[in-house]
Design an enzyme around this catalytic site. Structure first.
Site, short mmCIF file in Angstrom:
data_model
loop_
_atom_site.label_atom_id
_atom_site.label_comp_id
_atom_site.label_asym_id
_atom_site.label_seq_id
_atom_site.Cartn_x
_atom_site.Cartn_y
_atom_site.Cartn_z
N THR A 1 4.48 -11.52 9.47
CA THR A 1 4.55 -11.27 8.04
C THR A 1 3.50 -10.22 7.65
OG1 THR A 1 4.72 -12.31 5.88
CG2 THR A 1 3.15 -13.31 7.40
N LYS B 1 4.43 -6.16 10.00
CA LYS B 1 5.82 -5.98 10.47
C LYS B 1 6.06 -4.62 11.13
CE LYS B 1 7.77 -9.19 7.11
NZ LYS B 1 8.77 -9.43 6.05
N GLU C 1 19.71 -3.68 16.45
CA GLU C 1 20.13 -2.56 15.60
C GLU C 1 19.50 -2.66 14.21
OE1 GLU C 1 21.77 0.02 16.30
OE2 GLU C 1 22.99 0.70 14.63
N ASN D 1 10.25 -8.91 12.06
CA ASN D 1 9.64 -10.17 11.61
C ASN D 1 9.84 -11.29 12.62
OD1 ASN D 1 12.35 -10.87 11.25
ND2 ASN D 1 11.92 -12.04 9.40
N ALA E 1 10.50 -3.61 1.89
CA ALA E 1 11.42 -4.70 1.55
C ALA E 1 12.82 -4.16 1.32
CB ALA E 1 10.92 -5.44 0.32
N ARG F 1 10.22 3.82 -8.95
CA ARG F 1 9.26 4.49 -9.83
C ARG F 1 8.97 5.89 -9.30
NH1 ARG F 1 3.78 1.16 -10.23
NH2 ARG F 1 3.77 1.73 -8.03
N LEU G 1 10.56 8.61 -7.48
CA LEU G 1 11.93 8.96 -7.08
C LEU G 1 12.00 9.48 -5.64
CD1 LEU G 1 14.93 9.48 -7.67
CD2 LEU G 1 14.27 11.66 -8.72
P1 ATR Z 1 7.15 -3.63 0.35
O1 ATR Z 1 6.94 -3.40 1.80
O2 ATR Z 1 6.93 -5.02 -0.13
O3 ATR Z 1 8.45 -3.08 -0.15
P2 ATR Z 1 5.66 -1.33 -0.59
O4 ATR Z 1 6.13 -0.51 0.55
O5 ATR Z 1 4.24 -1.27 -1.03
O6 ATR Z 1 5.92 -2.86 -0.37
O7 ATR Z 1 6.60 -0.99 -1.84
C1 ATR Z 1 6.39 -1.53 -3.08
C2 ATR Z 1 7.51 -1.08 -4.00
O8 ATR Z 1 7.34 -1.66 -5.29
C3 ATR Z 1 7.57 0.42 -4.22
O9 ATR Z 1 8.91 0.80 -4.36
C4 ATR Z 1 6.79 0.59 -5.52
O10 ATR Z 1 7.12 1.76 -6.24
P3 ATR Z 1 6.42 3.17 -5.85
O11 ATR Z 1 7.10 3.64 -4.59
O12 ATR Z 1 6.71 4.04 -7.02
O13 ATR Z 1 4.97 2.87 -5.66
C5 ATR Z 1 7.27 -0.62 -6.27
N1 ATR Z 1 6.38 -1.05 -7.35
C6 ATR Z 1 5.18 -1.68 -7.20
N2 ATR Z 1 4.66 -1.96 -8.41
C7 ATR Z 1 5.55 -1.51 -9.34
C8 ATR Z 1 5.58 -1.51 -10.77
N3 ATR Z 1 4.59 -2.04 -11.49
N4 ATR Z 1 6.64 -0.96 -11.38
C9 ATR Z 1 7.64 -0.43 -10.65
N5 ATR Z 1 7.68 -0.40 -9.30
C10 ATR Z 1 6.64 -0.93 -8.66
#
Ligand code: ATR
Length: 262
Positions: free
Chosen positions: A62, A66, A78, A87, A130, A151, A153
């Site tokens: 976890t 990962k 795959e 995981n 995720a 957020r 793009l």
């Molecule tokens: P994980 O492996 O859990 O997906 P991550 O790679 O850190 O974690 O990704 C977190 C995701 O949540 C990202 O898509 C992030 O957006 P950004 O790529 O713009 O950073 C999104 N995220 C986190 N906090 C957010 C918020 N307050 N509002 C919108 N998106 C958020």
């Protein structure tokens, strides 16, 4: 002989995996012990290798290991190759094997709710690990279109570029979080917003018929908005159980029924 399993993470105290695997074992008659292992951030590889050297059968991985687990494997399924994250680990013929059961866990949880993925239009919020992990299983379950809204793009666009070839039957698109509109069968919150306590504001112009929050055990502004709209909505507990069942079945050759553990 009692089979030994573990989940490795940092932090690890919150993990529900030991209780789930012990419950599956009780139901299926498998003799196992499943422990939590807290590992320093630079200690994943040695902890995992040491566990297998002591005849451990399987490891769940976890946060935040990962991607490191993925890089360690000699053989990948795959879906793990596409997720670029692992995981579930096990040894076979002296080789370290890795799978990623998170996406199938989500699919199984949605199906257990009677949600039909075949031919569906799905909106996923977030473009991190995720999201990457669930695109291929959702496509395999029959999604017609998956839109990734992020957020930032550029991260969503990068995921679409990376994954389009792996899901030729599914239309993959990227969009920003700001300009969300349109109608979707399912919206899945794969951002870390609920984990960090941030609020996500879903615009009125966005129509959806089911809502899945990947986080569980946390307040979720996403789920609150789905409930205000009286849309069927759930947190990620089913996904957690679903990924555990998939791992259990790989390791032990017997598959517990998801509905017995929800
Ligand atoms: P994980 O492996 O859990 O997906 P991550 O790679 O850190 O974690 O990704 C977190 C995701 O949540 C990202 O898509 C992030 O957006 P950004 O790529 O713009 O950073 C999104 N995220 C986190 N906090 C957010 C918020 N307050 N509002 C919108 N998106 C958020």
């Amino acid at each position: 002989m009692t089979k030994q399993f573990a989940v490795i993470g940092n932090p690890i105290e919150q993990s529900r995996s030991p209780e789930l695997h012990h419950a599956f074992a009780a139901k299926t008659g498998v003799d196992l012990n499943y422990q939590k292992i807290l590992t320093p951030l630079d200690g994943f590889e040695s902890t995992a290798k040491d566990f297998f050297a002591r005849n451990g059968v399987g490891i769940n991985v976890t946060v935040p290991f990962k991607e490191q687990a993925f890089a360690l494997c000699d053989q990948l399924t795959e879906r793990a190759r596409i997720a670029k994250a692992v995981n579930t680990l096990w040894m076979q013929d002296g080789k370290l094997h890795g799978d990623n059961t998170d996406g199938q866990g989500l699919v199984a949880a949605m199906q257990a709710l009677g949600w039909h993925l075949d031919n569906s239009r799905i909106l996923i919020l977030g473009a991190g690990g995720a999201t990457r992990g669930v695109i291929y299983p959702l496509a395999q379950a029959g999604a017609k279109q998956i839109v990734i809204a992020n957020r930032t793009l550029a991260r969503a666009e990068q995921l679409v570029e990376d994954l389009s070839a792996a899901v030729p039957q599914t239309e993959l698109k990227a969009t920003g979080l700001e300009q969300l509109s349109g109608e979707y069968d399912f919206v899945i919150n794969a951002t870390s917003a609920s984990l960090t306590g941030d609020t996500l504001q879903l615009p009125e112009s966005l129509i959806f018929h089911h809502a899945y929050e990947m986080a569980y055990g946390k307040p979720s502004s996403f789920l609150d908005q789905a409930q205000q709209r009286q849309v069927p909505a759930t947190d990620g507990y089913g996904m957690l159980v679903g990924q555990a069942i998939e791992a259990f079945s790989i390791w032990n050759g017997v598959k517990p029924e998801l509905k017995d553990f929800l």
